[in-house]
Design a protein around this motif. Structure first.
Motif, PDB file in Angstrom:
ATOM      1  N   TRP A 140      -2.742 -19.392   4.009  1.00 39.36           N
ATOM      2  CA  TRP A 140      -3.800 -19.794   4.946  1.00 39.36           C
ATOM      3  C   TRP A 140      -4.879 -20.522   4.372  1.00 39.36           C
ATOM      4  O   TRP A 140      -5.028 -20.976   3.415  1.00 39.36           O
ATOM      5  CB  TRP A 140      -4.593 -18.413   5.338  1.00 39.36           C
ATOM      6  CG  TRP A 140      -5.240 -17.929   4.211  1.00 39.36           C
ATOM      7  CD1 TRP A 140      -6.390 -17.994   3.734  1.00 39.36           C
ATOM      8  CD2 TRP A 140      -4.712 -16.746   3.264  1.00 39.36           C
ATOM      9  NE1 TRP A 140      -7.026 -17.159   2.478  1.00 39.36           N
ATOM     10  CE2 TRP A 140      -5.635 -16.597   2.264  1.00 39.36           C
ATOM     11  CE3 TRP A 140      -3.665 -16.144   3.027  1.00 39.36           C
ATOM     12  CZ2 TRP A 140      -5.610 -15.473   1.316  1.00 39.36           C
ATOM     13  CZ3 TRP A 140      -3.339 -15.267   1.971  1.00 39.36           C
ATOM     14  CH2 TRP A 140      -4.360 -15.093   1.171  1.00 39.36           C
TER      15      TRP A 140
ATOM     16  N   ASP B  43      -1.420 -19.338   8.769  1.00 41.20           N
ATOM     17  CA  ASP B  43      -2.616 -19.346   9.677  1.00 41.20           C
ATOM     18  C   ASP B  43      -3.549 -20.390   9.045  1.00 41.20           C
ATOM     19  O   ASP B  43      -3.808 -20.548   8.071  1.00 41.20           O
ATOM     20  CB  ASP B  43      -2.686 -18.173  10.169  1.00 41.20           C
ATOM     21  CG  ASP B  43      -3.853 -17.330   9.205  1.00 41.20           C
ATOM     22  OD1 ASP B  43      -5.153 -17.786   9.299  1.00 41.20           O
ATOM     23  OD2 ASP B  43      -3.425 -16.798   8.220  1.00 41.20           O
ATOM     24  N   SER B  44      -4.277 -20.899  10.043  1.00 37.72           N
ATOM     25  CA  SER B  44      -5.475 -21.718   9.793  1.00 37.72           C
ATOM     26  C   SER B  44      -6.574 -21.690  10.763  1.00 37.72           C
ATOM     27  O   SER B  44      -5.943 -21.798  12.014  1.00 37.72           O
ATOM     28  CB  SER B  44      -5.002 -23.297   9.590  1.00 37.72           C
ATOM     29  OG  SER B  44      -6.279 -24.181   9.367  1.00 37.72           O
TER      30      SER B  44
END
Length: 309
Positions: A167, A256-257
C-alpha cells in the motif's frame, strides 16, 4: 543511488568521463542532477526544458557549464552527448526515449516506462534494434534493503511466496503551484488522463516492480477499482485505487493507494509459510522463531511461574 554508487566506485584518473544530457529539468530532473554531482566520471554538458525558469535553474546547478536547449531534438544532435536522462511527464517518455536511442544515445528514463503498453513495446523494440542501453529508474532496484530482502526471500527463509500485500497512503492533493494560471494542465499533469494514469503509474508502479522482482514473473490477470471520493477539484485521475494482481501459480499481489489518509504510510509485505518480510521497513518476522538463549528461557520460565502462582 549516488551513495550506493560512490561507496563501491572510486574515481580513476584513467576512467573516461561520460557526458550526459538532462531532458526535463523540473523538480525531479534537478534532483537527479544533484545526485549525479556525487557520481564520479560524469559530466552534465547539456540540459533541456521548455519552461525557462526550470531551464535556467538547471544551468545554474552546473555552474553555468551546461548548454541550454528548449527543444530536446537539438540536444540529441550533439555528438559529444553519450547518454540522456529523461525526467519529463509520463506521456512524453516513449517519444523522447525512442528518438534518443535512434540518435545513438543511451537512455535512463524516470518511471513509469511509458503511458501505454504499446509505447513500452516500441521502446523495447528500438532498444534491441540500436543496442543502446534503456534503463527505467525504479528506485527500489538500487535500494540495499530491497536488494538484500529479495535475496533473503530467494534463499528460502520464508518458504515459497504465497501472497504479497502493498500500500501507499498519503494525505495531500498532489497539486503544485501554477504560475501562470494558463499552465495548470502542464504543471499538474499527474491529475489529467491525457498525460498520466494517476496513482497506478506514479505510485503503484514502484511496488508492482517489486512484486515482479520477488516472484521473477509478471501478472497473468488483474482486477481492480478506483474513484474520486475526496479530492473533487476537477482532477480526472482517481484519488484512491484497489487492485489484485494474479501471478503464475495463483500467487496474489494485493495493492491499494489513497491520498486522503497517511496513517499507514507505505509498505510491501512478502509472505510465506515460514515468515514475512516488510521490504520498506527492512524487517522480517518468522512464523516459528528459534528458541531464545538458555538464560532468557530461564528468566521467562521464572516470570511465568511467578505471575501464574
Amino acid at each position: 543511488m549516488a551513495k550506493l554508487y560512490a561507496s563501491s566506485v572510486s574515481k580513476s584518473p584513467s576512467q573516461p568521463v561520460v557526458r550526459l544530457g538532462i531532458i526535463g529539468t523540473g523538480s525531479r530532473g534537478q534532483y537527479l542532477m544533484q545526485m549525479l554531482q556525487n557520481v564520479p566520471d560524469t559530466e552534465i554538458v547539456a540540459v533541456c526544458d521548455d519552461f525557462k525558469p526550470h531551464l535556467d535553474q538547471a544551468v545554474a546547478l552546473t555552474g553555468g557549464k551546461a548548454s541550454p536547449y528548449s527543444d530536446y531534438r537539438r540536444l540529441l544532435e550533439r555528438k559529444d552527448v553519450e547518454g540522456v536522462i529523461i525526467a519529463v511527464p509520463l506521456h512524453l517518455h516513449a517519444a523522447i526515449a525512442i528518438d534518443a536511442m535512434k540518435a545513438g544515445k543511451h537512455v535512463f528514463s524516470e518511471k513509469s516506462m511509458a503511458k501505454t503498453t504499446d509505447e513500452c513495446a516500441s521502446m523495447l523494440k528500438v532498444h534491441y534494434q540500436t543496442g543502446k542501453i534503456l534503463q527505467i529508474g525504479h528506485q527500489r532496484v538500487f535500494d540495499i534493503r530491497f536488494v538484500r530482502g529479495v535475496q533473503w526471500i530467494r534463499d528460502g527463509h520464508i518458504g515459497p511466496v504465497t501472497q504479497i500485500r502493498a500500500w501507499w497512503h498519503r494525505n495531500n492533493d498532489w497539486r503544485r503551484e501554477v504560475i501562470p494560471p494558463s499552465t495548470e494542465r502542464r504543471t499538474n499533469w499527474r491529475l489529467y488522463r491525457e498525460y498520466s494514469c494517476g496513482l497506478m503509474t506514479e505510485l503503484a508502479s514502484h511496488h508492482l516492480q517489486v512484486a515482479n522482482w520477488v516472484l521473477d514473473a509478471h501478472p497473468v490477470s488483474v482486477t481492480g477499482t478506483g474513484s474520486i471520493n475526496y479530492w473533487k477539484d476537477g482532477r480526472e485521475v482517481f484519488d484512491n485505487v484497489a487492485v489484485i494482481y494474479t501471478y503464475p501459480g495463483g500467487v496474489q499481489f494485493i495493492y491499494d493507494s489513497v491520498i486522503s489518509n497517511k496513517k499507514y504510510g507505505l509498505e510491501v509485505q512478502v509472505m510465506g509459510p515460514l515468515g514475512t518480510v516488510e521490504m520498506e521497513a527492512g524487517k522480517y518476522f518468522l512464523e516459528n522463531p528459534p528458541p531464545a538463549p538458555g538464560i532468557v528461557q530461564l528468566i521467562n520460565s521464572i516470570e511465568k511461574d511467578l505471575f501464574e502462582v
